[in-house]
Design an enzyme around this catalytic site. Structure first.
Site, PDB file in Angstrom:
ATOM      1  N   GLN A 313       0.909  -1.320  -0.073  1.00  0.00           N
ATOM      2  CA  GLN A 313      -0.115  -0.043  -0.234  1.00  0.00           C
ATOM      3  C   GLN A 313       0.962   1.188   0.056  1.00  0.00           C
ATOM      4  O   GLN A 313       0.528   2.417  -0.861  1.00  0.00           O
ATOM      5  CB  GLN A 313      -0.924   0.112   1.156  1.00  0.00           C
ATOM      6  CG  GLN A 313      -1.659   1.131   1.432  1.00  0.00           C
ATOM      7  CD  GLN A 313      -2.694   1.386   0.224  1.00  0.00           C
ATOM      8  OE1 GLN A 313      -3.178   0.472  -0.408  1.00  0.00           O
ATOM      9  NE2 GLN A 313      -3.182   2.724  -0.002  1.00  0.00           N
ATOM     10  N   GLU A 314       2.049   1.183   0.549  1.00  0.00           N
ATOM     11  CA  GLU A 314       2.859   2.352   0.764  1.00  0.00           C
ATOM     12  C   GLU A 314       3.671   2.746  -0.568  1.00  0.00           C
ATOM     13  O   GLU A 314       3.938   3.804  -0.869  1.00  0.00           O
ATOM     14  CB  GLU A 314       3.761   2.060   1.863  1.00  0.00           C
ATOM     15  CG  GLU A 314       3.139   2.371   3.192  1.00  0.00           C
ATOM     16  CD  GLU A 314       3.019   3.728   3.660  1.00  0.00           C
ATOM     17  OE1 GLU A 314       3.231   4.574   2.872  1.00  0.00           O
ATOM     18  OE2 GLU A 314       2.237   3.932   4.622  1.00  0.00           O
TER      19      GLU A 314
END
Length: 485
Positions: A313-314
């Protein structure tokens, strides 16, 4: 009073009859359903189901699933315990009901009044058959496109019924059916090219589509069917009446619609193309970092797949990722955070993963002890994204709105309010893009589900076949339904 009744002979007769009936002993109650009496005497109801995402499965917080929720509530309605058998397929569930081994079958069963030895409850859910196909094939948009395709269905699921009806118009149509596969197996076979297409139900595809990005939505086939419970015939009607009464109550008070919405009503959180990209990166990028995620997980107490999902997600597992605000690396650490957790080089993937895990752990430990799992992990992830101060502000807003500040569900509703002056002006840390951590946590949870599914499915296929997943031949599982020419 008697004088008054004497002036009304009819009333006197009615009174005397009523008194006589009170004096006559009541006849012994005739049991309208020996099965219902037996269930109450033994204090449990035996339910047979299937281990699938739409019926019953073990979730992170224990048993769950749409039909599990229903039968658990039905057992409570009867005042008895629930005994569950989830080992069988559709045919085995129906056989258990016919033989009396099962009191009730709740296994995504299509209502088919022609089945011998079975009575069905009222409709619980509408089942819309859907054709899905391998996305590498030409589009499959209508019945004519099914010619010459290898099509698979689950025997007894109702899909074979709509295909039989279609075969009456297209005698050249044939397919394969098996009672030894489930929806995920069919979708995997379509994705792998072992089948060209399959017929499942629309809600089943919605639940599974993220896990099978190589499977395309085709077209709705035939008229909708009805999902219902199966009960043994010849045992009286008491249990059937009780089941119908119970289901009717759930529909009348909105509980049934709420359960349907919870399990089937929402669409996938992640955009379909994004899910396909994620699974490709699982195979292409994750292997380089998997061992480091596992080491960081052992040291921090998290599931390594959760850390991997957060890392994706990052940065999409890009070790040199850099944001316009100066956040850098695979776990996208700020410079102050990197210094706090001892990371000297944020672009070093091993340092970044270990530092990100340590930071997530430290955030989680600073949360109020009243927050319990799984909400504690969700809030820690939200704080990783938006900061602890803003998370505490969202909890304060929850309190202002008379909610539960220790519930992720309530905090999730409050975080976007940090974007509105009406609310952020009342809390300590002011404005925040509060909608982002909500999406952030939601996406990580779905990535985590996909990673769990990939790992579990590979293990199951290997255990079933005792050879690597790429070397599986499932043709022996199916019986061929030939064209009628």
């Amino acid at each position: 009073m008697l004088k008054a009744l004497a002036r009304h002979p009819r009333g006197l007769v009615i009174l005397l009859i009523g008194l006589a009936l009170l004096l006559v002993p009541a006849p012994p109650a005739t049991p309208d359903d020996p099965l219902l009496e037996d269930i109450r005497a033994r204090d449990f109801i035996q339910v047979f189901t299937r281990n699938t995402p739409t019926t019953y499965y073990q979730g992170r917080q224990g048993p769950t699933g749409f039909e599990f929720e229903l039968v658990k509530r039905f057992a409570e309605h009867l005042g008895v315990s629930l005994a569950l058998n989830s080992d069988g397929n559709i045919e085995e569930v129906l056989t258990a009901v016919r033989s009396g081994e099962a009191d009730l079958g709740a296994a995504a069963l299509p209502l088919d009044p022609t089945l011998p030895g079975i009575r069905f409850s009222r409709e619980i859910l509408t089942l819309q058959p859907l054709v899905v196909y391998n996305r590498d094939l030409p589009p499959v948009r209508e019945a004519e496109d099914l010619r010459d395709l290898e099509i698979g269905v689950i025997r007894g699921s109702g899909a074979n019924l709509v295909l039989r009806e279609l075969q009456s118009q297209m005698p050249e149509l044939g397919w394969m059916e098996s009672g030894d596969v489930e929806v995920a197996d069919l979708l995997q076979m379509v994705e792998d090219g072992e089948l060209d297409a399959a017929v499942i139900y629309e809600h089943q595809f919605k639940l599974n589509r993220l896990f099978f990005p190589g499977v395309e939505n085709g077209f709705l086939l035939g008229d909708p069917l009805s999902l219902a419970w199966a009960l043994p015939a010849g045992q009286g009607l008491g249990l059937l009446r009780e089941a119908n009464r119970f289901l009717g109550q759930l529909r009348a008070d909105g509980t049934l619609d709420a359960l349907i919405e919870r399990y089937f009503g929402h669409d996938d959180y992640l955009e379909y193309v994004g899910a396909r990209l994620f699974i490709r990166h699982v195979h292409q990028r994750l292997p380089a970092y998997a061992d480091t995620f596992k080491e960081a997980a052992r040291n921090s107490g998290f599931d390594w797949k959760l850390l991997a999902a957060l890392g994706y997600q990052e940065s999409h597992w890009e070790s040199r990722a850099t944001s316009p605000t100066g956040v850098r690396g695979l776990m996208m650490l700020t410079l102050p955070t990197a210094e706090e957790v001892g990371v000297e080089n944020r672009l070093d993937p091993e340092q970044s993963i270990r530092g990100g895990a340590r930071y997530l752990r430290s955030v989680k430990e600073r949360l109020p002890e009243e927050i319990v799992e799984p909400d504690r992990t969700y809030m820690a992830m939200a704080a990783y994204n938006v900061g602890l101060g803003h998370l505490f502000d969202a909890q304060r807003i929850v309190e202002m709105r008379d909610g539960d500040p220790y519930s992720w569900s309530d905090v999730r509703e409050a975080l976007p309010l940090l974007q509105k002056r009406e609310w952020y002006s009342k809390v300590r840390h002011g404005y925040a893009r509060g909608g982002e951590p909500v999406i952030y946590v939601r996406n990580i949870r779905r990535y985590y589900e996909i990673l769990n599914y990939v790992k579990r499915s590979q293990q199951q296929f290997f255990q079933l076949n005792q050879r690597p997943p790429d070397d599986i031949d499932n043709s022996h599982l199916f019986d061929i339904v030939a064209p009628v020419l």
